[in-house]
Every structure is written in C-alpha cells, then in structure tokens.
Write an enzyme that holds these catalytic residues in place. Structure first.
Site, mmCIF file in Angstrom:
data_model
loop_
_atom_site.group_PDB
_atom_site.id
_atom_site.type_symbol
_atom_site.label_atom_id
_atom_site.label_comp_id
_atom_site.label_asym_id
_atom_site.label_seq_id
_atom_site.Cartn_x
_atom_site.Cartn_y
_atom_site.Cartn_z
ATOM 1 N N LYS A 78 0.867 -1.185 0.000
ATOM 2 C CA LYS A 78 0.000 0.000 0.000
ATOM 3 C C LYS A 78 0.902 1.233 0.000
ATOM 4 O O LYS A 78 1.916 1.264 0.717
ATOM 5 C CB LYS A 78 -0.890 -0.040 1.247
ATOM 6 C CG LYS A 78 -1.901 1.102 1.349
ATOM 7 C CD LYS A 78 -2.810 0.896 2.560
ATOM 8 C CE LYS A 78 -3.852 1.969 2.722
ATOM 9 N NZ LYS A 78 -4.748 1.749 3.860
ATOM 10 N N SER A 153 -9.689 1.637 2.873
ATOM 11 C CA SER A 153 -8.798 2.417 2.041
ATOM 12 C C SER A 153 -7.726 1.584 1.323
ATOM 13 O O SER A 153 -7.108 2.075 0.392
ATOM 14 C CB SER A 153 -8.111 3.496 2.888
ATOM 15 O OG SER A 153 -7.267 2.903 3.855
ATOM 16 N N SER A 177 -9.789 -0.689 7.140
ATOM 17 C CA SER A 177 -9.215 -0.551 5.798
ATOM 18 C C SER A 177 -8.474 -1.750 5.238
ATOM 19 O O SER A 177 -8.144 -1.758 4.058
ATOM 20 C CB SER A 177 -8.287 0.657 5.759
ATOM 21 O OG SER A 177 -9.067 1.809 5.595
HETATM 22 N N1 GLN Z 1 -13.251 4.041 6.491
HETATM 23 C C1 GLN Z 1 -12.576 4.393 7.678
HETATM 24 C C2 GLN Z 1 -12.157 5.846 7.629
HETATM 25 O O1 GLN Z 1 -12.342 6.441 6.628
HETATM 26 C C3 GLN Z 1 -11.401 3.500 7.918
HETATM 27 C C4 GLN Z 1 -10.182 3.889 7.181
HETATM 28 C C5 GLN Z 1 -8.983 3.081 7.558
HETATM 29 O O2 GLN Z 1 -9.080 2.053 8.210
HETATM 30 N N2 GLN Z 1 -7.822 3.606 7.181
HETATM 31 O O3 GLN Z 1 -11.672 6.384 8.567
#
Ligand code: GLN
Length: 488
Positions: A78, A153, A177
């Site tokens: 990532k 994400s 994410s």
């Molecule tokens: N969807 C969640 C957020 O936007 C989780 C994102 C993540 O785990 N990086 O904060």
C-alpha cells in the site's frame, strides 16, 4: 499453468522443489499486470525492473542455500508505507513526488526474507475512506466486476491480490481498511493486535488506531505473512515485546471447545439480507467444524461509530499538521508570506475528504471543546473496551459480517458521506479496543460479489483467528475461485 494465480504457499513449495524460479514467477505477475491493469488500476507505481532484479537475487540466494521464508515471492505494498527505492504518495497530491529516505520496518522485514516487491498500490487519500474514491490518482475497480468499487482504504492491495497482480499485499487498517476491501474482493485480510506489527515508516493517520497487516489469497498465506512482519521494533514505541508464534501451527482441523459469540446488537444495523444469509451459513459451517455458538451482548455498539470518527479525525488533524509545504511534499508557488505558503500549500495539496477531516478534528481538539468531544469519545472508547472484555469472558471469538453491504457501485455511497461512515460500524470496534480481527470470504451476495466474515479475538490471539478462519475457509466453496478481470 499461470504462475500468478498461485497462492504464496503453493509458489513457495514449487520454488523450494525447484519446479519454478523466482524470475519466472515474477515475469508471470508482471505480464498479468500488463494484461489487467487497464481495467483493475491497482498500482500507483510499478517496480518492474526492481522486481526482476530482486527475483534474480532471490534465485541466487536459494541456490546458495540462503533462502528466507518469503524468498522470491512477489508482494505489493500500500502506498502509505515508506520505501527508499520508490516514491510514497499516500494517494495524495501533497506527496505526489515524495521519495522517503528509508524503508518502513515491515518493508525491510519483507526484503530481508527475500520478498520481491512488485510496486506501490493505490489507496484512499491518507487512508481516509472506504471505497478508494478519495485517491488523487487512480481508483481501482473490483476484479469481480469492474462496475463496483474494490473497497478502501487499502483498495489497491485487495484488488492487486484478487486480480493476480501480486501474490500478497500489505495494507493498513485504522477503522477497517484491510478487512473491508479484503471482504469486497474475496481475499483474506487481518488487522493484528495494536502493537503486534511495527508502524515505523507507516504514514500516520490516527496513531491510537493504525495497524499494518497483510491481504492474501487464503488463510495459510495470511499466517505466513503475519509471521514475517510481526515483532518488536525499537523504532516504534507502541510495538509489543512479545514473542511471535509460528502461526501456521494453528491451522488444524476442528474447532472443538471453541465458543463463538454472536452479538445480538449486530443484527439491527442495516445489514443486507444476502449478507446476513452468508453470515448464518458461515456460522453453521463453524458449528459443523465443532465450535459452540453463544449469544453475547455489546451494549455500546450504537455509540462506537461516533467515538471512532471523533478520535480518528482529531488524531488525523494533529498528524497531518506536518504537511506544511516547507519540510516535504507539495509546496504552493507565488506565496509572499509564510502564512500564505502554509494555507495555499495545504489548500491545494489536500483533497476534499482530508480537508474536511482536518477541519472537524481541529475543531474537536480546540480549547473549550476538547472535553465535550475528544475526552467524551475516549470515555466511550473505554465503555466499548469493557463490552468486549465482558463478552470474551463468555466466548473465545466473536463472529459477524465485515461490512453491512457487499461492494457497491462507483459513486453510490460517495454521494452520501454519512452512509459511507456508517458502513464502518462492524470493523471500527477492533481498532477502538486494539483487538485483532480477520476477514475471511464466506460466500457470495445475490449479485455475485464476495461477502467477508469477520472474526474477532482477545489481544494477541491471532492464532485463534487463523485456526477458525482456516476451518471456515475449508468449508466455503468460492475460496480460490478468483475472477477474470481481463474478460470484462
Ligand atoms: N473508512 C474508515 C475511515 O475512513 C477506515 C479507514 C482506515 O481504516 N484507514 O476512517
């Protein structure tokens, strides 16, 4: 045979037997990227040359009898993890040309064990989002059906694994994410216990919630990857001084004596019927494997989402203060004062979602509001933690869906920011409590998309997650049937 479609452990055995070389395996993965990237769009930076060089080195090491546990295996990262040989954009214009001076500890660990890094994969900007649509660059499609999002994400991680553009990937999980995109793309993903894996070189989003973890084609691969990256790191003060178990030893048949908790509050949360059906079928399968099912209660579920978004935004506003146009990253031109340089660089460098969160987070931390917001959210966090501690007195694992819905169509949820936040309801508790949580494919939705099952365990009980996940996987037919994005 298409080598790119192998799991890590299958490829590892073939490399060990000398049936294939790391160069052949890597060439197959690179050719696969050429064939499907036009549709999948998982990579921000490809590392073709570096990967081939690393593969040749891996073959040499193997011949010399010095192969590490990931020797010659192609893995993507990532783009939130620092790499000394590739830029790290975090999916943001702010870091479009940022070249880190060092490798994150997890990257160094992969390299030391012989992994071949295929490149940096796409993500929501600074890991804020659930569909990868907040990325300033390419948004990946779901390899099962390109009309649908891959999740976020870590959308690029999940898409690259499901599409055969790497054999495994590393993602990060602050509120789901790793698990949600793993669920959307039919892969396995684990958020390890807070502190289990070093975060040195992970660009911070919300420091009390962030963890790095693997996304893989099956549970066996996930155990292998976690074993490779876990462990204490003196560069990360939150990392735990705990021995790393041999997780693969927990992959044994039968769940006799294991109690699986089903939270009664999780059934009124707008979970779609076809998702619920996959959860019920999976519970039957876990029962067939020998587990006992017990009803539990997590009474503060309703408050956990609000607490999560407050804490995440507050911490993000502080972490992202470092991107000021001076030290690194995007710098606006034609600014006649320092204030102007700060504000213009941040206005132009950050996207909408990130700016919204910085503003809300700054507000929540500002004097006079701290007690009403951040402190209150931290208190709710303690209540959620207590809920889980009490539940784990009655059961060994907790089972639910990962997301109330399967992958959605592009634009569908992003029109309604609240709906997209609400869809994190099942994954955020593991980040608030620090407990480990895995997503394993459970079956398909009515529209033919994967549905992930979430298993949660007490701190440092990743071995139990792997054991139950492996037992479920063995009883689910769709596992291993990855889609064909090239046919779309
Ligand atoms: N969807 C969640 C957020 O936007 C989780 C994102 C993540 O785990 N990086 O904060």
């Amino acid at each position: 045979m298409d080598l790119y479609s192998l799991t890590l452990h299958e490829a590892k055995e073939m490399l060990e037997r000398g049936d294939i070389t790391a160069v052949q395996l890597t060439q197959s993965v690179l050719a696969r990227m050429d064939a499907v990237e036009g549709v999948v769009k998982a990579y921000i930076t490809r590392n073709d040359e570096g990967a081939l060089t690393a593969a040749k080195q891996a073959d040499d090491l193997r011949r010399a009898g010095k192969a590490g546990i990931l020797c010659g295996l192609p893995i993507s990262l990532k783009d939130v993890l620092c790499t000394a040989d590739m830029k790290t954009t975090c999916g943001s214009k702010m870091l479009e040309n940022f070249q880190p001076p060092y490798d994150a500890t997890v990257v160094e660990k992969l390299k030391n064990k012989g992994a071949v890094i295929t490149g940096k994969v796409t993500m929501d900007e600074f890991a804020m989002g659930s569909s990868n649509e907040t990325c300033a660059f390419n948004v990946p499609t779901n390899p099962w059906n390109s009309k649908y999002v891959a999740g976020g994400s870590s959308g690029g991680s999940a898409a690259s694994v499901a599409a055969g553009e790497c054999l495994a990937s590393l993602g990060s999980d602050t509120g789901g994410s790793i698990r949600q995109p793993a669920s959307f793309c039919g892969t396995v993903g684990i958020k390890p216990t807070y502190g289990r894996v070093s975060r040195y070189g992970l660009v911070a989003y919300a420091s009390s919630l962030d963890q790095v973890g693997p996304l893989t084609k099956d549970v066996t691969d996930c155990a292998l990857m976690l074993e490779a990256i876990a462990g204490f790191d003196s560069h990360d003060s939150t990392s735990l001084k705990q021995k790393v178990p041999t997780y693969s030893e927990s992959l044994i048949d039968g769940l006799q004596g294991i109690r699986i908790g089903i939270p009664k509050e999780y059934f009124g949360l707008g979970i779609r019927d076809d998702v619920n059906k996959v959860v019920m079928d999976s519970l039957d399968k876990l029962k067939d494997a020998g587990a006992e099912l017990v009803e539990i209660s997590l009474p503060h579920t309703d408050y956990s989402l609000a607490a999560y978004y407050l804490i995440a935004m507050a911490e993000a506003s502080s972490n992202l203060a470092r991107f000021d146009g001076v030290r690194y990253g995007f710098r606006a031109e034609d600014c006649d004062s320092l204030d102007k340089l700060y504000s213009k660089s941040r206005s132009l460098g950050f996207g909408q979602e990130v700016k919204k969160r910085i503003l809300l987070g700054t507000y929540a931390l500002s004097s006079g509001y701290y007690d009403a917001y951040y402190k209150k959210a931290s208190q709710v966090r303690s209540l959620v933690r207590n809920d889980f501690n009490e539940a784990f007195a009655k059961c060994d694992l907790i089972c639910s869906a990962v997301s109330p819905v399967p992958a959605f169509e592009f634009g569908d949820m992003s029109k309604d920011p609240l709906a997209i936040y609400l869809s994190d309801i099942l994954t955020i508790p593991a980040n608030l409590t620090g407990m480990p949580s895995i997503s394993v494919p459970g079956g398909l939705s009515t529209d033919g998309l994967p549905v992930g099952i979430q298993l949660q365990a007490p701190h440092l009980k990743e071995d139990l997650l792997f054991k139950a996940g492996w037992n479920l996987e063995k009883r689910v037919e769709m596992v291993g049937n990855f889609p064909k994005p090239e046919a779309q």
